[in-house]
Design a protein around this motif. Structure first.
Motif: not given
Lengths: 289, 180
Positions: A150-156, A221-223
């Motif tokens: 999930l950590e890599e799924f949301i990028v902004g 933060a943005p994510v």
């Protein structure tokens, strides 16, 4: 208050839905519960040409345990469904509580965990605790499926790596080595308030020593942001007030808050310090709560 | 989905059947018609109020398979196949529900705009949990904003209904020797 015209689709199953998403031209929006999508269309920030409803994908409304994978949560489970899941309450109470307190009952009965994630809001309540627990997401598209953290799924803000023909189908919380986890949120009201700051923590404590820690900050933060220097500062340390204070200060330094109508950057940074301290203490002392 | 009618501008309308207050209604709606608007404008069930229309105020609350939802945040086409109860469906056989009677007894209604949603949220709570605590009542109605009353009489009304205490306050005073 009216919504723009769009063409409504309700594919009968997952394969049809992916095929349709791949074929449709123009702006396409996937509809899960609708609490975010309808809101955005009403305020005018979203005007799709096509709305693809997932209402017929009933298999995505289940929560189950799978040996070797962990707890598998269907993307269309509502926040209320997460709150009422006995399986989740027994293993990771922090997730049901985050789902329960994020909004009022009328919204927790509509909104879904998948929507909450794909919406990509930096202040969403479920991603921080899910990232802290090491959750992954399964994306299914026309040409197959992929699983990623999930950590890599949301990028902004509002941005994810999902492709046009993909649907988020499952969220998987793996079997844990962690000994405790919790989610703490600060809002401006008791009910239904958006997070000014939120902190999720998952810790592994063995014989009084912290062997691993994951700290995830929301709304700063943005994510959803891993507070990596705070995590590193805890590793190998004996549990103590001093170690927790040091990690809390490091988390505040890791955060990148903005000033907006809910709080200044300075205020948010201080909240990160205080709530990181409280979250760590709770996860260390009380287990998965 | 059932029948689709496309007009000369290419706008599609869907023939759907809604199950509301125990009756089936077949209506024609656009893909962007909210459940609130379908209930009010097509079924004349105007007890479901339009308030903020953004999912914050709860005045459009209906029970959706027994659970309270904001009907302004639900498309009518998505409501097909679900059991919907509006405020018009709460009083059975012309008799007010205990919560409704209790709201009257406790003067819990002022302007009245939040009342239908308030009653439905309370109804869902008492169905699931017949003897709630005060905090449980407050949590259950947290999604129903009242700008008149300060909630005290509303909470008292729901708690009294849960106790089956439906004797109006005035009558109680008379029986007890009468304060006034």
């Amino acid at each position: 208050m009216y919504m723009p015209d769009y063409e409504y689709h309700a594919p009968g199953n997952l394969a049809e839905a992916c095929a349709l998403l791949g074929e449709l031209g123009g702006k396409v929006t996937v509809l899960a519960g609708g609490s975010d999508v309808l809101h955005k269309m009403k305020i005018g920030s979203l005007a799709p040409d096509h709305l693809v409803s997932l209402k017929n994908l009933k298999e995505l409304r289940e929560i189950r345990y799978e040996q070797g994978r962990g707890v598998v949560i269907g993307a269309l489970v509502t926040h209320d469904g997460i709150y009422r899941s006995q399986l989740l309450q027994e293993h990771f109470l922090s997730l049901p509580m985050a789902a329960h307190t994020m909004a009022n009952t009328q919204i927790t009965n509509i909104g879904t965990i998948g929507g909450n994630i794909v919406n990509g809001s930096p202040l969403a309540d479920l991603p921080p605790i899910l990232v802290a627990l090491g959750a992954s997401v399964k994306l299914v598209g026309r040409s197959g499926e992929r699983v990623l953290p999930l950590e890599e799924f949301i990028v902004g803000p509002g941005k994810t790596v999902i492709a046009q023909d993909e649907i988020l189908t499952e969220i998987v919380i793996p079997d844990q080595a962690t000994t405790g986890s919790t989610y703490k949120k600060f809002g401006l009201r008791k009910s239904g308030a958006l997070a000014v700051v939120s902190v999720a923590a998952a810790v592994t404590v063995e014989g009084g020593t912290i062997t691993d820690a994951r700290i995830v900050l929301g709304a700063v933060a943005p994510v959803p942001l891993r507070a990596k220097s705070a995590e590193a500062s805890l590793k190998g340390k004996k549990v103590s007030d001093a170690a927790i204070e040091e990690a809390a200060a490091a988390a505040a330094a890791d955060s990148r808050p903005i000033s907006d109508l809910r709080g200044s950057d300075e205020y948010r940074r201080e909240l990160v310090r205080v709530f990181t301290k409280r979250a760590l203490r709770k996860a260390i002392d009380e287990g998965h709560v | 989905m059932s029948n689709v009618i496309t007009d000369k501008d290419g706008v599609k309308r869907y023939l759907i059947t809604l199950h509301v207050n125990g009756d089936e209604h077949t209506i024609l709606v656009k893909g962007n018609t909210t459940l609130t608007n379908a209930l009010r404008d097509q079924l004349d069930l105007t007890g479901t109020k339009r308030g903020c229309e953004l999912g914050d105020c709860g005045s459009c609350t209906v029970l959706f398979d027994g659970r309270p939802i904001n009907s302004c945040m639900k498309l009518a086409v998505e409501a097909e196949g679900h059991d919907i109860v509006t405020i018009e469906g709460v009083a059975a056989n012309g008799e007010l529900d205990a919560i409704q009677q209790s709201m009257i007894n406790h003067a819990a209604v002022q302007c009245g705009y939040c009342t239908p949603g308030m009653v439905l949220s309370a109804k869902a709570l008492l169905t699931r949990n017949p003897h709630p605590t005060e905090p449980e009542v407050r949590e259950a109605i947290a999604g129903n904003l009242c700008r008149c009353t300060g909630y005290v009489h509303i909470v008292e009304a729901v708690l009294a209904a849960s106790r089956g205490d439906l004797i109006p306050d005035d009558a109680k005073h008379t029986m007890a020797g009468g304060a006034k």
